[in-house]
Design a protein around this motif. Structure first.
Motif, PDB file in Angstrom:
ATOM      1  N   ARG A 149      59.293  74.504  72.193  1.00 11.74           N
ATOM      2  CA  ARG A 149      59.289  75.932  71.837  1.00 11.74           C
ATOM      3  C   ARG A 149      59.706  76.131  70.380  1.00 11.74           C
ATOM      4  O   ARG A 149      59.104  76.930  69.652  1.00 11.74           O
ATOM      5  N   GLU A 150      60.740  75.435  69.943  1.00 13.69           N
ATOM      6  CA  GLU A 150      61.216  75.575  68.562  1.00 13.69           C
ATOM      7  C   GLU A 150      60.145  75.150  67.569  1.00 13.69           C
ATOM      8  O   GLU A 150      59.977  75.779  66.518  1.00 13.69           O
ATOM      9  N   MET A 161      56.869  75.240  67.995  1.00 10.32           N
ATOM     10  CA  MET A 161      55.840  76.283  67.939  1.00 10.32           C
ATOM     11  C   MET A 161      56.264  77.424  67.031  1.00 10.32           C
ATOM     12  O   MET A 161      55.451  77.996  66.297  1.00 10.32           O
ATOM     13  N   GLU A 220      49.673  79.796  72.019  1.00 15.29           N
ATOM     14  CA  GLU A 220      51.130  79.857  72.147  1.00 15.29           C
ATOM     15  C   GLU A 220      51.532  80.531  73.455  1.00 15.29           C
ATOM     16  O   GLU A 220      52.474  80.084  74.130  1.00 15.29           O
ATOM     17  N   ASN A 236      53.696  78.611  76.377  1.00 13.04           N
ATOM     18  CA  ASN A 236      54.941  79.168  76.917  1.00 13.04           C
ATOM     19  C   ASN A 236      54.862  79.323  78.433  1.00 13.04           C
ATOM     20  O   ASN A 236      55.842  79.080  79.142  1.00 13.04           O
ATOM     21  N   LYS A 284      62.741  72.545  75.139  1.00 16.77           N
ATOM     22  CA  LYS A 284      63.353  73.413  74.124  1.00 16.77           C
ATOM     23  C   LYS A 284      62.798  73.093  72.740  1.00 16.77           C
ATOM     24  O   LYS A 284      62.474  74.000  71.956  1.00 16.77           O
ATOM     25  N   VAL A 299      55.242  75.774  79.879  1.00 20.28           N
ATOM     26  CA  VAL A 299      56.623  75.306  79.749  1.00 20.28           C
ATOM     27  C   VAL A 299      57.510  76.011  80.775  1.00 20.28           C
ATOM     28  O   VAL A 299      58.380  75.387  81.409  1.00 20.28           O
ATOM     29  N   ASP A 300      57.307  77.319  80.948  1.00 19.57           N
ATOM     30  CA  ASP A 300      58.051  78.063  81.977  1.00 19.57           C
ATOM     31  C   ASP A 300      57.815  77.463  83.359  1.00 19.57           C
ATOM     32  O   ASP A 300      58.746  77.344  84.167  1.00 19.57           O
TER      33      ASP A 300
END
Length: 291
Positions: free
Chosen positions: A233-234, A236, A156, A160, A230, A163-164
């Motif tokens: 992330r949700e 995960m 995770e 992240n 988005k 994704v960033d």
């Protein structure tokens, strides 16, 4: 929190003169692929064990092993005393009747007669022992799940980070996106001016230019990619069991990035798109390990 499909768990439980060992290993797989190696005494419980493991691990290539260790010497094969006495009487009577000498080493002779050292009693799994065996299975499964959670937390963090990076790279495209409109206009006008004797309608040129620029517009791709990031992330955050969905979202992210690349007619924008593809490829590789 997501979980990894990679994991390891082991437990050892003592019962009387035994040690009940349970070991579970798991790797990624599209569905549950469970292989078991179970000590003969516990094979009657194989279906129950399979159900326990399947309920906890859900998906993955899983190797399950259960074996027994006994204290040295406690499992010695018993001597059949009554049979030894019977053999002794028969051999002694035969020697006297036939007139042949008796064996010089009776013990050596008798212990090699049929069934003297044969273990005839069948060991049965008691409820009391199975209670301890089940405890070992539960503890090994718990250790495996905890391992998977730790690996999932690491995944995770990695996701992240990627994704960033994609969001940052997408923002870097914007300055080039705005400046390229004027560059395209200047290039077309300069090309027309280099053709001698050509007169063109400036209003028509502007209309054609607007149409051309609209075909290269990436606003929709950027908006859809933002929504996918988005949603990733949700998903995960929704917990384990989301691996396949994360894979589907990553595919959709790839579609938008590829379309952005095909509409990018500047080297700087295309270089950024290549970096975005690299970040996404790392996500796709690791998402295969997510439960």
């Amino acid at each position: 929190m997501i979980q990894s499909m990679t994991g390891y768990g082991k437990a050892v439980v003592a019962y009387k003169d035994k040690k009940i060992n349970v070991e579970i290993k798991s790797l990624n797989s599209k569905q549950l692929d469970l292989q078991t190696r179970i000590a003969p005494l516990y094979r009657e419980k194989e279906m129950e064990i399979r159900q326990m493991v399947a309920a906890a691990v859900e998906r993955g290539k899983v190797d399950f092993s259960l074996w027994i260790e006994k204290e040295q010497g406690v499992d010695a094969t018993p001597v059949n005393g009554a049979l030894v006495e019977n053999y002794y009487r028969q051999l002694k009577t035969l020697a006297e009747r036939v007139g042949i000498p008796e064996p010089s080493d009776w013990m050596y002779t008798l212990t090699r007669m049929p069934d003297v050292l044969t273990k005839t009693e069948q060991e049965v799994l008691s409820d009391e022992e199975w209670t301890e065996g089940r405890k070992a299975v539960e503890q090994a499964i718990e250790a495996l799940v905890n391992f998977r959670k730790q690996e999932g937390a690491a995944l995770e963090r990695k996701f992240n980070e990627k994704v960033d990076n994609i969001e940052r790279l997408m923002a870097e495209i914007e300055p080039y996106e705005k400046s390229r409109v004027e560059k395209i206009r200047q290039r077309i006008v300069e090309g027309l001016q280099q053709i001698p004797g050509v007169d063109y309608d400036k209003n028509r040129l502007e209309q054609e230019l607007i149409y051309y620029i609209e075909k290269l517009d990436i606003s929709e791709e950027k908006q859809r990619l933002t929504n996918h990031l988005k949603y990733f992330r949700e998903t995960m955050a929704n917990g384990h069991g989301q691996g396949k969905k994360l894979g589907f979202i990553a595919q959709e992210m790839g579609r938008e990035i590829n379309t952005t690349g095909s509409k990018s007619n500047q080297a700087e924008m295309q270089n950024i798109v290549v970096q975005m593809k690299d970040e996404l490829e790392q996500i796709k590789e690791q998402v295969l390990n997510v439960l």
